[in-house]
Design an enzyme around this catalytic site. Structure first.
Site, PDB file in Angstrom:
ATOM      1  N   PHE A   1       1.280  -7.446 -11.854  1.00 33.10           N
ATOM      2  CA  PHE A   1       1.764  -8.068 -11.002  1.00 33.10           C
ATOM      3  C   PHE A   1       1.044  -8.201  -9.600  1.00 33.10           C
ATOM      4  O   PHE A   1       0.514  -7.469  -9.163  1.00 33.10           O
ATOM      5  CB  PHE A   1       3.281  -7.605 -10.496  1.00 33.10           C
ATOM      6  CG  PHE A   1       3.809  -8.565  -9.356  1.00 33.10           C
ATOM      7  CD1 PHE A   1       4.658  -9.505  -9.599  1.00 33.10           C
ATOM      8  CD2 PHE A   1       3.580  -8.102  -7.992  1.00 33.10           C
ATOM      9  CE1 PHE A   1       5.311 -10.149  -8.897  1.00 33.10           C
ATOM     10  CE2 PHE A   1       4.256  -8.981  -6.963  1.00 33.10           C
ATOM     11  CZ  PHE A   1       4.985 -10.018  -7.644  1.00 33.10           C
TER      12      PHE A   1
ATOM     13  N   ASP B   1      -6.116  -4.371  -7.109  1.00 34.44           N
ATOM     14  CA  ASP B   1      -5.121  -4.775  -6.371  1.00 34.44           C
ATOM     15  C   ASP B   1      -4.422  -3.531  -5.967  1.00 34.44           C
ATOM     16  O   ASP B   1      -3.824  -2.857  -6.867  1.00 34.44           O
ATOM     17  CB  ASP B   1      -4.232  -5.730  -6.955  1.00 34.44           C
ATOM     18  CG  ASP B   1      -3.121  -6.328  -6.371  1.00 34.44           C
ATOM     19  OD1 ASP B   1      -2.836  -5.485  -5.347  1.00 34.44           O
ATOM     20  OD2 ASP B   1      -2.208  -7.088  -6.748  1.00 34.44           O
TER      21      ASP B   1
ATOM     22  N   LYS C   1       1.324  -4.660   2.139  1.00 35.35           N
ATOM     23  CA  LYS C   1       2.420  -3.911   2.286  1.00 35.35           C
ATOM     24  C   LYS C   1       2.447  -2.781   3.392  1.00 35.35           C
ATOM     25  O   LYS C   1       2.825  -3.127   4.530  1.00 35.35           O
ATOM     26  CB  LYS C   1       2.910  -3.272   0.937  1.00 35.35           C
ATOM     27  CG  LYS C   1       3.339  -4.395  -0.145  1.00 35.35           C
ATOM     28  CD  LYS C   1       4.036  -4.030  -1.247  1.00 35.35           C
ATOM     29  CE  LYS C   1       4.715  -5.010  -1.922  1.00 35.35           C
ATOM     30  NZ  LYS C   1       4.024  -5.442  -3.326  1.00 35.35           N
TER      31      LYS C   1
HETATM   32  C1  LIG Z   1       3.812  -6.643  -3.890  1.00 37.21           C
HETATM   33  C2  LIG Z   1       2.639  -6.951  -4.572  1.00 37.21           C
HETATM   34  C3  LIG Z   1       1.639  -8.103  -4.573  1.00 37.21           C
HETATM   35  C4  LIG Z   1       2.349  -9.508  -3.575  1.00 37.21           C
HETATM   36  O1  LIG Z   1       2.490  -9.127  -2.247  1.00 37.21           O
HETATM   37  P1  LIG Z   1       3.312 -10.284  -1.645  1.00 37.21           P
HETATM   38  O2  LIG Z   1       3.163  -9.691  -0.101  1.00 37.21           O
HETATM   39  O3  LIG Z   1       4.794 -10.102  -1.907  1.00 37.21           O
HETATM   40  O4  LIG Z   1       2.839 -11.489  -1.473  1.00 37.21           O
HETATM   41  C5  LIG Z   1       0.622  -8.357  -5.123  1.00 37.21           C
HETATM   42  N1  LIG Z   1       0.214  -7.211  -5.847  1.00 37.21           N
HETATM   43  C6  LIG Z   1       0.820  -6.072  -6.076  1.00 37.21           C
HETATM   44  C7  LIG Z   1       0.229  -4.971  -6.843  1.00 37.21           C
HETATM   45  C8  LIG Z   1       1.864  -5.768  -5.422  1.00 37.21           C
HETATM   46  O5  LIG Z   1       2.464  -4.735  -5.534  1.00 37.21           O
END
Ligand SMILES: *Cc1c(COP(=O)(O)O)cnc(C)c1O
Length: 400
Positions: free
Chosen positions: A140, A225, A254
Site C-alpha cells: 500500500f 516507504d 502520517k
Molecule cells: C498511509 C500510507 C500511504 C499514503 O499516505 P496518504 O497520506 O494517505 O496519501 C502510503 N504508504 C503507506 C505505507 C501508508 O501507510
C-alpha cells in the site's frame, strides 16, 4: 446533533469511498476519543499511525496556534524560517542529509518515484523513459493513478486505468523473485519494511538486508516507504533498523505532524536529493511554515517523550499478552512494537464483526484485509491502559 443524525448527513451528502464504523468522534485527548453522546473509547487505530503522539498533544497544539498567528503559507517562491529549522532538525534526527517536504503520503511516494527515475536517467544511464521500479505484492503506497497502477488490490485499481508503465511487481518477502525481476533498466526497489495495510505482514528475517545487498550489487536504489512504520511505530525510529539497513530514500508522513496537519517528506542524502533542479518538482503547500512548525513540534514530542522506546517496551508487552489470550477464532498474533495484527481463522466470520463488538465495549479498531484486526494505539499509551483493554479484547475474541 446526535450520532445517528450526523451519520445520516454523511451518508446523504458525502462520497461513499469509505465504510467507517458507526462512531462519530467529536473530541480526542491522548489515547482516548469521545463520540457525540459522550461515550469514551480507546483509539487503537491512531488514524493509521498518524497519531503516534496521541490526540491533540498540547505541545503540538501550541505550535499550531502560535505559528498560525504568525504566518501560515509563503509558497516556495519565498523562504521561511520554520522550513529551514525543520530541515535541520529532521536531518539530525534521521541521519539523512537532506529532505523534500510534501503534504500527503501519496505525494511523497510520487516524489520518491520521480527522483528514482531521474537518478536512473542522469546517473545510472538507463535509456530515457525505460526505467523500472520494482514493487511488492500486497503493497500500500497511496491512491494516485500511478500508485494504484501497482496495487495488487483489485478494488483499488479495477475501474481506474489506463495505468502507468514501469512498475514490475513480485511477491513480498521473496528475494529470489526480486533478483529475477531485476534488469539493466531497474532504477529502484520500493517496499514497506512491514506491510501495514497488507495485514501487518512482517517479511522473513534477512529480507531487508537481502534487498540492500541486491541493490548494492546491481546499482539500484532502495526505497523504504515508512509512512506507516516510521517515526517510532515499530519500536525503532524506522522499521528498516530492525535489520540494520538504510534505504537510499525513506518516505515518511502520517505521524510527522502528530495528526494535526498533512506533512510528508522524502529523506535522502545530498548526492541523490541534489539531483532535483529548480522547477522540476514542487507543491504549493509543501514545506509551508505552519506545516513545518507542526512537524518540528511533532518530532520533538517523539524525542522528548521517548515514544520509540515506549513502543518497543509496551508493544512487546501488548503482543505477548494478546498472544496468550485463548480464543477459538485467532490464527496468529504478530507485530513489531506497537504495530500489531491479530489474524483470525477463515471460519471466524471476518474481522469486522469483532471490531464492531470492540466498539460497543469502548475500543476502536479497524479490520485490515477481511481477517486481520490491527491494534496500533498512540505510542503515548501506558501499561495501565493496555491492562484495561486486555480483558475486553479477550472477551470479544471469545464471542460466538
Ligand atoms: C498511509 C500510507 C500511504 C499514503 O499516505 P496518504 O497520506 O494517505 O496519501 C502510503 N504508504 C503507506 C505505507 C501508508 O501507510
Amino acid at each position: 446533533m446526535n450520532s445517528q443524525e450526523l451519520i445520516d448527513l454523511e451518508e446523504k451528502y458525502g462520497a461513499h469511498n469509505y465504510h467507517p464504523l458507526d462512531v462519530v468522534i467529536t473530541k480526542g485527548d491522548g489515547v482516548w476519543v469521545w463520540d457525540a453522546e459522550g461515550n469514551k473509547y480507546l483509539d487503537c487505530l491512531s488514524a493509521y499511525s498518524a497519531l503516534n503522539q496521541g490526540h491533540v498533544h498540547p505541545d503540538i497544539l501550541k505550535s499550531l496556534i502560535d505559528q498560525a498567528a504568525k504566518v501560515t503559507l509563503t509558497s516556495r517562491a519565498f523562504r521561511n524560517d520554520q522550513l529551514s529549522l525543520f530541515y535541520k532538525e529532521l536531518a539530525e534526527m534521521t541521519g539523512y542529509e537532506m529532505s523534500l517536504p510534501m503534504n500527503s503520503g501519496a505525494e511523497a511516494v510520487e516524489t520518491a518515484l520521480k527522483l528514482a527515475r531521474k537518478w536512473a536517467y542522469t546517473v545510472k544511464g538507463v535509456p530515457r523513459h525505460q526505467a523500472e521500479i520494482i514493487v511488492a505484492e500486497g503493497n500500500f503506497h497511496g491512491r494516485t493513478i500511478s500508485i494504484v497502477t501497482f496495487s495488487s488490490e483489485e478494488l483499488y485499481k479495477d475501474d481506474f486505468g489506463p495505468f502507468t508503465p514501469g512498475f514490475p511487481m513480485v511477491p513480498y518477502g521473496d528475494l529470489g523473485a526480486m533478483e529475477a525481476a531485476i534488469n539493466e533498466n531497474t532504477a529502484a526497489i520500493m517496499v514497506e519494511p512491514i506491510q501495514g495495510e497488507g495485514g501487518v505482514l512482517i517479511p522473513p528475517d534477512g529480507y531487508l538486508q537481502g534487498l540492500r545487498e541486491l541493490c548494492d550489487k546491481h546499482n539500484i536504489l532502495l526505497i523504504f516507504d515508512e509512512i506507516q512504520t516510521g517515526l517510532g511505530r515499530t519500536g525503532k525510529l524506522f522499521a528498516q533498523e530492525h535489520e540494520g539497513v538504510r534505504g537510499d530514500m525513506t518516505i515518511i508522513g502520517k505521524a510527522l505532524s502528530g495528526g494535526f496537519y498533512p506533512v510528508s517528506a522524502v529523506l535522502a542524502d545530498t548526492d541523490l536529493m541534489g539531483l532535483f533542479k529548480s522547477g522540476e518538482h514542487g507543491s504549493t503547500f509543501g514545506g509551508n511554515p505552519l506545516g513545518a512548525a507542526v512537524a518540528r513540534a511533532s518530532l520533538k514530542v517523539i524525542r522528548d517523550e521517548k515514544l520509540v522506546e515506549n513502543a518497543d517496551e509496551l508493544g512487546q508487552y501488548f503482543i505477548d499478552q494478546l498472544a496468550e489470550i485463548p480464543s477459538p477464532h485467532v490464527k496468529e498474533v504478530r507485530g513489531r512494537g506497537m504495530l500489531i495484527g491479530v489474524e483470525l481463522k477463515e471460519n471466524a466470520g471476518g474481522a469486522r464483526r469483532f471490531c464492531e463488538a470492540l466498539q460497543k465495549q469502548g475500543i476502536l479498531c479497524k479490520e485490515t484485509h477481511e481477517t486481520v484486526i490491527r491494534f496500533a494505539p498512540p505510542l503515548v499509551i501506558d501499561k495501565e491502559t493496555i491492562d484495561w483493554a486486555l480483558p475486553i479484547i479477550r472477551e470479544v475474541l471469545n464471542m460466538d
